[in-house]
Design an enzyme around this catalytic site. Sequence first.
Site, mmCIF file in Angstrom:
data_model
loop_
_atom_site.group_PDB
_atom_site.id
_atom_site.type_symbol
_atom_site.label_atom_id
_atom_site.label_comp_id
_atom_site.label_asym_id
_atom_site.label_seq_id
_atom_site.Cartn_x
_atom_site.Cartn_y
_atom_site.Cartn_z
ATOM 1 N N LYS A 177 0.843 -1.202 0.000
ATOM 2 C CA LYS A 177 0.000 0.000 0.000
ATOM 3 C C LYS A 177 0.878 1.253 0.000
ATOM 4 C CE LYS A 177 -3.827 1.864 2.821
ATOM 5 N NZ LYS A 177 -4.621 1.630 4.036
ATOM 6 N N SER B 233 -9.488 1.484 3.708
ATOM 7 C CA SER B 233 -8.796 2.296 2.734
ATOM 8 C C SER B 233 -7.750 1.532 1.910
ATOM 9 C CB SER B 233 -8.079 3.450 3.441
ATOM 10 O OG SER B 233 -7.159 2.931 4.370
ATOM 11 N N SER C 258 -9.321 -0.781 7.911
ATOM 12 C CA SER C 258 -8.888 -0.540 6.536
ATOM 13 C C SER C 258 -8.328 -1.719 5.777
ATOM 14 C CB SER C 258 -7.847 0.586 6.508
ATOM 15 O OG SER C 258 -8.461 1.778 6.905
#
Lengths: 156, 527
Positions: free
Chosen positions: B76, B171, B195
């Site tokens: 990420k 997220s 997330s």
Amino acid sequence: MWRRTFRATLRAGLGPGATGAVAGAPGARVGSCRFAGSDSEKAAGPSPGGRVSAELIEHLERLALVDFRNREGVARLQAAIEFAGQLRAVDTDGVEPMESVLEDRCLYLRADEVVEGSCAEDLLQNSQQTVEEYFVAPLGNITLPKQSEQHPVLKS
Amino acid sequence: MLGLSLREVSAALKQGQVSPMELCQKCLSLIKETKFLNAYITVAEEKALKQAEESEKRYEKGQALGVLDGIPVAVKDNFSTAGIETTCASSMLKGYIPPYNATVVQKLLDQGAVLLGKTNLDEFAMGSGSTDGIFGPVRNPWSYSKQYREKRKQSHHRADEDSNWLITGGSSGGSAAAVSAFTCFAALGSDTGGSTRNPAALCGLVGLKPTYGLVSRYGLIPLVNSMDVPGILTRCVDDAAIVLGVLAGHDPKDSTTTQDPVGPFILPILRDVSKLCIGIPKEYNVPELSSEMQAFWSKAADLFASKGAKVVEVSLPHTSYSIVCYHVLCTAEVASNMARFDGLEYGHRCNVNVSTEAMYAATRREGFNDVVRGRILSGNFFLLRENYDDYFVKAQKVRRLIANDFVKVFNSGVDVLLTPTTLSDAVPYLEFIKEDNRTRSAQDDIFTQSVNMAGLPAVNVPMALSSQGLPVGLQLIGRAFSDQQLLTVAKWFEEQVQFPVIQLQELVDNCPTFSQHEKLGLVSLKR
């Protein structure tokens, strides 16, 4: 036994707790708490920062060095404050604040020995303005002008 | 080949059925073909190929570093990666190239993993849809699956022209989309309020949030220091355990990591669940939970009971306050953590040079989006001297009550809690954006954030397809540092439910770089 969990709620059609607005509260529900007026504040108990005044906005902008930009930003803050106000309903008498879930442990401290570093060049590379081994900043002794002022005050 | 598990592909590499270079190239091609998913912000093609080449040399000499050697992974974009742009999907860090690797990234690289690139996210990991970053929203690969399209009776027009695509959740949506679409075998996400588990549930993946303190946060650009953990996204529980085994452990650079020895995270096969006690928290049965999700939750509880486990209803009485408490603590810590972005040492810098404050203010105005600014301002409000006790300290006290709720339940004999992960299956983007970020986060984090406040391990395990043909997952929560036991139960559950593989035949058919045999291989079930 545990199957009660599913059946009970289907029958009652109610959410958990009287303050219920928490679980999955859509924006509309929070907004409908009439934060603009003083009634809801009286009902919920003393509200230290219930309303967002122009003074507060300026103060926060100066502290955060981030601006609200527009009414939407202010409305968002208002909603956030209202939302947070629900905590007042929880009885926390005699409860110690929890700063970390690892509070029962000691933080690890490294031995005070230099094992790495000397990478000034790498670090300076990421900055937009540098002079030799310095990061260059504009003058620091000028406060941010108030919103009402048109031009920043310049010191000679 | 790309649909295999970590162990299987590792064996294939060892046996020479495929080489690390081939594997890397296949993944890179697929990334190009699935570009419309917008899962990746940066694809580090040259670096990845170089890593693959080095891995190949090691395999040739019979000196593979471990199971992860030569395996393509994604990370990420809020993890620092040396020499690779790290943006957090924000204008504030656009063009920022960290001079160091996050510890978790370094650990993957030390095991020979091939880093394909950085994945998309909500700006600074704030959000539950992966829709609010500057590089645009991430599309859920299941939008293009045969399973979903058949239910909607979609005609076979080009996948990337569909405008009613679904969100991945957030997220860590980019990481989820990357793994779900077979472009990599594992991806790192971060988990502050759910997330990693949220997009895992919506994309049909295993999403693990380890115990706070088990995995190093050094190099993870912080959101909430007391709740952040690196998360792991994989297609099966065993893979998650393998990656956890590599990442877990004390890091001298992160003083909040446990100094106790950890692992190994080898998962035994659970044959007898009669000694297991599963807790069903009654307060999690909220009205907003879709009836379909509720039915799946009930079915899962039934499954445990039918196999001999003890299933009991439990109570986490402060559940209804946890989202409010999280909101206050999160915004307060965010306000503090975002203060480092002033344009001086790294990141975006505006053109204003009148004064330091003016420069900071303008830089931050230009660099942050509304969501981030909103949270910073709210956080600063709660931290004002006159509000500190009533909001911030109050929230810290409520946090203790919430953490204690979990401790009480686990001390009463419950081994693992079973809850939904999300309120429903994935929704279309156009529907998701009708409400603002804060509202959505408050809604979507409902089952996941209290786990972060208590620092417990939790994992999303995909269970079945909904009536729309979309993945539905359930969350298992364990007590602190019981990650191995948690994953063992998760593995049992996974074996019981046999979640189907996503059928991306159409997507793959449009991809000219795969042979017919490979296309079949991508969609066949490995079990």
